[in-house]
Enzyme design. Structure first.
Site, short mmCIF file in Angstrom:
data_model
loop_
_atom_site.label_atom_id
_atom_site.label_comp_id
_atom_site.label_asym_id
_atom_site.label_seq_id
_atom_site.Cartn_x
_atom_site.Cartn_y
_atom_site.Cartn_z
N ILE A 1 61.90 -17.42 -60.74
CA ILE A 1 60.46 -17.11 -60.76
C ILE A 1 60.18 -15.97 -61.74
O ILE A 1 59.20 -16.01 -62.50
CB ILE A 1 59.92 -16.77 -59.36
N LYS B 1 70.66 -7.66 -62.88
CA LYS B 1 72.11 -7.48 -62.67
C LYS B 1 72.93 -8.64 -63.24
O LYS B 1 74.15 -8.54 -63.36
CB LYS B 1 72.34 -7.36 -61.15
N ILE C 1 69.43 -2.88 -59.26
CA ILE C 1 68.33 -2.07 -58.70
C ILE C 1 68.83 -1.09 -57.64
O ILE C 1 68.12 -0.15 -57.30
CB ILE C 1 67.18 -2.93 -58.10
N THR D 1 58.58 -13.08 -49.34
CA THR D 1 58.69 -14.49 -48.96
C THR D 1 58.01 -14.77 -47.62
O THR D 1 57.96 -13.88 -46.75
CB THR D 1 60.18 -14.89 -48.87
N ASP D 2 57.56 -15.99 -47.45
CA ASP D 2 56.98 -16.39 -46.15
C ASP D 2 58.05 -16.37 -45.05
O ASP D 2 57.72 -16.38 -43.86
CB ASP D 2 56.33 -17.79 -46.25
N GLU D 3 59.33 -16.33 -45.45
CA GLU D 3 60.40 -16.42 -44.45
C GLU D 3 60.49 -15.18 -43.57
O GLU D 3 61.12 -15.21 -42.52
CB GLU D 3 61.73 -16.74 -45.14
N TYR E 1 69.04 -13.73 -44.97
CA TYR E 1 68.17 -13.59 -46.14
C TYR E 1 66.81 -13.06 -45.73
O TYR E 1 66.31 -12.06 -46.27
CB TYR E 1 68.02 -14.95 -46.86
N LYS F 1 64.99 -9.43 -46.60
CA LYS F 1 63.70 -9.32 -47.31
C LYS F 1 62.70 -8.55 -46.46
O LYS F 1 61.90 -7.77 -46.97
CB LYS F 1 63.16 -10.71 -47.66
N ASN G 1 57.88 -21.83 -50.53
CA ASN G 1 58.94 -22.48 -51.32
C ASN G 1 58.43 -22.87 -52.71
O ASN G 1 57.51 -23.67 -52.84
CB ASN G 1 59.46 -23.73 -50.61
P1 NAD Z 1 66.84 -16.21 -58.25
O1 NAD Z 1 67.99 -16.22 -57.33
O2 NAD Z 1 66.61 -17.37 -59.15
O3 NAD Z 1 66.92 -14.90 -59.18
C1 NAD Z 1 67.20 -13.65 -58.67
C2 NAD Z 1 67.46 -12.71 -59.86
O4 NAD Z 1 67.67 -11.38 -59.35
C3 NAD Z 1 68.70 -13.07 -60.67
O5 NAD Z 1 68.40 -13.00 -62.04
C4 NAD Z 1 69.72 -11.99 -60.29
O6 NAD Z 1 70.64 -11.71 -61.32
C5 NAD Z 1 68.79 -10.83 -60.00
N1 NAD Z 1 69.38 -9.82 -59.08
C6 NAD Z 1 69.95 -10.04 -57.87
N2 NAD Z 1 70.35 -8.89 -57.31
C7 NAD Z 1 70.01 -7.91 -58.20
C8 NAD Z 1 70.15 -6.50 -58.20
N3 NAD Z 1 70.75 -5.86 -57.18
N4 NAD Z 1 69.68 -5.80 -59.27
C9 NAD Z 1 69.08 -6.44 -60.31
N5 NAD Z 1 68.94 -7.77 -60.36
C10 NAD Z 1 69.40 -8.50 -59.32
O7 NAD Z 1 65.56 -15.94 -57.34
P2 NAD Z 1 64.09 -16.56 -57.39
O8 NAD Z 1 64.08 -17.85 -56.68
O9 NAD Z 1 63.56 -16.46 -58.78
O10 NAD Z 1 63.34 -15.51 -56.46
C11 NAD Z 1 62.77 -14.33 -57.04
C12 NAD Z 1 62.13 -13.51 -55.94
O11 NAD Z 1 61.13 -14.28 -55.29
C13 NAD Z 1 63.10 -13.08 -54.83
O12 NAD Z 1 62.78 -11.76 -54.46
C14 NAD Z 1 62.85 -14.05 -53.70
O13 NAD Z 1 63.11 -13.46 -52.46
C15 NAD Z 1 61.37 -14.32 -53.89
N6 NAD Z 1 60.89 -15.65 -53.43
C16 NAD Z 1 61.50 -16.80 -53.84
C17 NAD Z 1 61.00 -18.03 -53.43
C18 NAD Z 1 61.63 -19.33 -53.89
O14 NAD Z 1 61.23 -20.39 -53.37
N7 NAD Z 1 62.57 -19.33 -54.80
C19 NAD Z 1 59.88 -18.09 -52.59
C20 NAD Z 1 59.28 -16.88 -52.18
C21 NAD Z 1 59.79 -15.67 -52.64
P1 TYD Z 2 66.05 -24.27 -49.74
O1 TYD Z 2 65.70 -24.82 -51.07
O2 TYD Z 2 67.39 -23.70 -49.53
O3 TYD Z 2 64.90 -23.21 -49.39
P2 TYD Z 2 64.62 -22.41 -48.00
O4 TYD Z 2 65.78 -22.51 -47.13
O5 TYD Z 2 64.44 -21.01 -48.50
O6 TYD Z 2 63.37 -23.01 -47.44
O7 TYD Z 2 65.83 -25.40 -48.64
C1 TYD Z 2 64.60 -26.05 -48.48
C2 TYD Z 2 64.73 -26.99 -47.30
O8 TYD Z 2 65.68 -28.01 -47.63
C3 TYD Z 2 65.25 -26.29 -46.07
O9 TYD Z 2 64.61 -26.82 -44.90
C4 TYD Z 2 66.73 -26.65 -46.05
C5 TYD Z 2 66.76 -28.03 -46.69
N1 TYD Z 2 68.00 -28.32 -47.45
C6 TYD Z 2 68.71 -29.48 -47.19
O10 TYD Z 2 68.34 -30.29 -46.32
N2 TYD Z 2 69.85 -29.71 -47.89
C7 TYD Z 2 70.30 -28.86 -48.84
O11 TYD Z 2 71.37 -29.11 -49.47
C8 TYD Z 2 69.56 -27.67 -49.12
C9 TYD Z 2 70.01 -26.69 -50.17
C10 TYD Z 2 68.39 -27.44 -48.39
#
Ligand code: NAD
Ligand code: TYD
Length: 349
Positions: free
Chosen positions: A13, A35, A61, A126-128, A150, A154, A179
């Site tokens: 993101i 990182k 960080i 996150t909504d989680e 996780y 958060k 998500n």
């Molecule tokens: P991602 O795993 O794709 O990327 C995380 C990034 O953070 C990576 O580039 C990693 O190198 C960096 N990182 C990790 N630990 C670090 C540290 N200690 N110092 C500096 N950099 C560090 O994650 P994403 O899916 O892009 O999520 C980004 C943010 O959005 C996160 O905070 C996550 O909790 C939040 N978020 C994600 C989702 C989703 O669906 N992916 C939804 C809601 C919120």
């Molecule tokens: P995920 O992408 O891991 O996001 P989150 O757990 O943060 O919601 O998973 C999305 C949904 O898909 C979650 O209900 C778990 C399910 N899931 C599977 O059924 N199989 C898989 O291999 C993965 C990675 C997730």
């Protein structure tokens, strides 16, 4: 607001957000601080790497000196924190890094930001943190009931953001996204994982009965919501950012297979994730009151995402090697061996 430090922006993101911000605000300078964990990937930032308003700093960080040096060197006035360990399954296997980055790291970033006189601190959450909800929608004032390491890590980070606002008067905002999907998402999350596996005709491990519900948000909408809250959100407040598109996992999987022209026989019902949240759902009224509107329908965003993964095999094929294969083995090998295919009844245990 002029000099932004965007942490964790070599990930999914954050990298989309950096591209969006550099394009939208021609007078902003954007420094990425990351990182480069397994999920960090400089390929994600290739589209901006030659931009004179972009800089990259390799750092953690949670490491005070590195954060302090970056804030000073780039004259930072605003921090947007995406940096996190982000995958629930990994947090079940190995939670240490989650506490380090998502809780302790947020504290260090806040503390150094405070000392450096930061004008605004945006925590991407996150909504989680709310836990799971059977009916209705979470509002921002609802209690935190995180269910995975996780989500708990958060929630810990968020509570420290709150404390720095209340105790030190720091100008903070928080967004709680649902998500998210789109280009450059590491292929461990369900959407890019299933998509890239299905492209190779490999089986898709669906946890439990596949009836869990997630609310799908396109990454460009997530980025514009963060932009809006960063600029317009009330100090000390949190804002839900949902996609307004709830789907059962089984239906999402079927939609992906259909768009790819692949058979449903690729689905395998495997042992469920421990503590698996049944449903996430957000009330986004507070975000709408700032004027937010979604710009993408789920259908068009899904089609664009599928097209991107089809057109960018160079990006994901090299990820799905080495450490990734080790992770796949740990996470899925045993489950897959006991799996049931989609034409059998019930789910594996
Ligand atoms: P991602 O795993 O794709 O990327 C995380 C990034 O953070 C990576 O580039 C990693 O190198 C960096 N990182 C990790 N630990 C670090 C540290 N200690 N110092 C500096 N950099 C560090 O994650 P994403 O899916 O892009 O999520 C980004 C943010 O959005 C996160 O905070 C996550 O909790 C939040 N978020 C994600 C989702 C989703 O669906 N992916 C939804 C809601 C919120
Ligand atoms: P995920 O992408 O891991 O996001 P989150 O757990 O943060 O919601 O998973 C999305 C949904 O898909 C979650 O209900 C778990 C399910 N899931 C599977 O059924 N199989 C898989 O291999 C993965 C990675 C997730």
């Amino acid at each position: 607001m002029k000099n932004l430090l965007v942490t964790g922006a070599a990930g999914f993101i954050g990298s989309n957000f950096v591209r969006y911000m550099i394009h939208k605000y021609p007078d902003y300078n954007v420094t990425v601080f990351d990182k480069l964990t397994y999920a960090g990937n400089l390929d994600n930032l290739k589209p901006v790497e030659d931009n004179p308003r972009y800089a990259f700093v390799h750092g953690d960080i949670a490491e005070r000196a590195a954060v302090r040096a970056a804030l000073a060197a780039h004259d930072i006035d605003t921090i947007v924190n995406f940096a996190a360990e982000s995958h629930v399954d990994r947090s079940i296997m190995d939670p240490d890094a989650f506490i380090h980055s998502n809780s302790f790291g947020v504290y260090v970033l806040l503390d150094e930001g405070l000392k450096a006189g930061i004008e605004r601190f945006h925590q991407v959450s996150t909504d989680e943190v709310y836990g799971s909800i059977k009916e209705g929608f979470f509002k921002e004032g609802d209690p935190f009931e995180p269910n995975s390491p996780y989500a708990a890590s958060k929630a810990g980070g968020e509570l420290m953001v709150r404390a720095y606002h209340i105790t030190h008067g720091m100008n903070t905002v928080i967004t709680r996204g649902s998500n998210t999907f789109g280009p450059y998402q590491y292929p461990e999350k369900v959407m890019p994982f299933f998509l890239t596996e299905a492209l190779d005709d490999r089986p898709l491990p669906l946890y439990g009965d596949g009836m869990q519900v997630r609310d799908w948000l396109y990454v460009d909408d997530h980025c514009s919501a963060i932009d809006l809250v960063l600029h317009e959100g009330e100090p000390g407040e949190a804002y839900n950012v949902g996609g307004e598109h709830e789907m059962h996992n089984i239906d999402l999987t079927r939609a992906l297979l259909q768009i790819l022209g692949k058979p449903e026989s690729l689905i395998r019902f495997v042992a469920d994730r421990p503590g698996h949240d049944g449903r996430y759902a957000l009330d986004c009224g507070k975000l709408y009151s700032l004027g937010f509107e979604h710009s993408f329908s789920f259908e068009s965003a899904l089609a664009a995402t599928v097209e991107w993964y089809k057109a960018n095999e160079w990006w994901w094929r090299k990820i799905k090697t080495g450490e990734y294969l080790e992770y796949y083995k740990k996470q899925y090998a045993e489950r897959m061996a006991k799996a049931q295919s989609s034409d059998s009844t019930g789910s594996a245990d």
